[in-house]
Design a protein around this motif. Sequence first.
Motif, short mmCIF file in Angstrom:
data_model
loop_
_atom_site.label_atom_id
_atom_site.label_comp_id
_atom_site.label_asym_id
_atom_site.label_seq_id
_atom_site.Cartn_x
_atom_site.Cartn_y
_atom_site.Cartn_z
N HIS A 83 0.76 -1.27 0.00
CA HIS A 83 0.00 0.00 0.00
C HIS A 83 0.78 1.31 0.00
O HIS A 83 0.96 1.95 1.04
CB HIS A 83 -0.91 0.04 1.23
CG HIS A 83 -2.10 -0.81 1.04
ND1 HIS A 83 -3.20 -0.44 0.31
CD2 HIS A 83 -2.37 -2.05 1.49
CE1 HIS A 83 -4.08 -1.41 0.30
NE2 HIS A 83 -3.61 -2.41 1.02
N HIS A 179 -9.66 -4.98 5.11
CA HIS A 179 -8.45 -5.02 5.96
C HIS A 179 -8.81 -5.12 7.44
O HIS A 179 -9.82 -4.58 7.87
CB HIS A 179 -7.62 -3.75 5.74
CG HIS A 179 -7.10 -3.59 4.36
ND1 HIS A 179 -7.57 -2.67 3.48
CD2 HIS A 179 -6.12 -4.27 3.70
CE1 HIS A 179 -6.91 -2.77 2.32
NE2 HIS A 179 -6.03 -3.73 2.43
N HIS A 207 -6.41 -8.81 -0.92
CA HIS A 207 -5.98 -8.15 0.32
C HIS A 207 -6.95 -8.54 1.42
O HIS A 207 -8.05 -9.00 1.16
CB HIS A 207 -5.99 -6.63 0.14
CG HIS A 207 -4.82 -6.11 -0.63
ND1 HIS A 207 -4.02 -5.08 -0.18
CD2 HIS A 207 -4.30 -6.49 -1.82
CE1 HIS A 207 -3.07 -4.84 -1.07
NE2 HIS A 207 -3.21 -5.68 -2.08
N ASN A 229 -2.76 -11.51 0.80
CA ASN A 229 -2.04 -10.74 1.81
C ASN A 229 -2.49 -11.14 3.21
O ASN A 229 -3.69 -11.20 3.49
CB ASN A 229 -2.32 -9.24 1.64
CG ASN A 229 -1.63 -8.65 0.43
OD1 ASN A 229 -1.04 -9.37 -0.37
ND2 ASN A 229 -1.70 -7.34 0.30
ZN LIG Z 1 -4.34 -4.11 1.44
#
Ligand SMILES: [Zn+2]
Length: 281
Positions: A83, A179, A207, A229
């Motif tokens: 990011h 996230h 993500h 991720n």
């Molecule tokens: Zn991310």
Amino acid sequence: MALEKYSTVLKMAQEGRYCVPAFNTYNYETIAWAIEVAEEEKRPVIVQLYPGYDFYIPLKVMCDAAKELAAHASVPVCVHLDHSATYEIAFAGLAAGFPSVMIDGSSLSFDENVALTAAVSRAAHALGCEVEAELGHVGSGSNLDDFATGGKFTDPDEAVKFIELTNVDALAVSIGNAHGAYAATPNLQLDLLSKINDAVDIPLVLHGGSDIPDEQIKQAITRGIAKVNIATEYFRAMYKGYSASIAAAPDKDSLFEISQMSKDSVKEFLRGKFNLLKADV
Ligand SMILES: [Zn+2]
């Protein structure tokens, strides 16, 4: 083996019907233990750094440490900057030596995201480096609107246009992922993922891979996700490992010893992720 190109590792994953775990790291142990388990599992791995941690560890220190460990690894290792919110952050990452960077213009309009991403892509490719971008917006797991209602999901037609205009190497998608810790169990939009995957020809990235039910992760890999991720769960595994070691040995007065005592449990967590990240056959 050693340090390998981002696109090469993702292509290997697609061909081998597995997915490369991208572990967010912040210090020596988080890098070294992830690579150690990758070697034991004989699988490629991506170690990545969130540039917001630059206040704690300079990008170059982290990058050099990861690349040095990668150089001696028996499996392919990628070192990636996660990011980057601006051109300047992404460029600082390239200047620090990261072979690949993520530029995240997903909070911008489509045209602004294209302009930012294309600029980073041109600079990175001129240096022989590679770029991950994001379309649709992967928000926060604490906010249901960010992942449960669909307003920020990736549009397959826009994805095609975006890749044409930016020439990126991989695309992070928003398909019900977010996230951090999730306020409710995520429900990945697997049909949407299949449509995106059918429409584009570059690897797709998930993500917010922490705390998504295993079955959904398996399905996502089968439908084109080549990189997942993992930050929240890795940091939690570190915390739990250290907490348990301190509880088991309250008289120890060395964080080094506590760290060594915690290693096996953290490696067990990492091993579990390698085992999970394979396509259903
Ligand atoms: Zn991310």
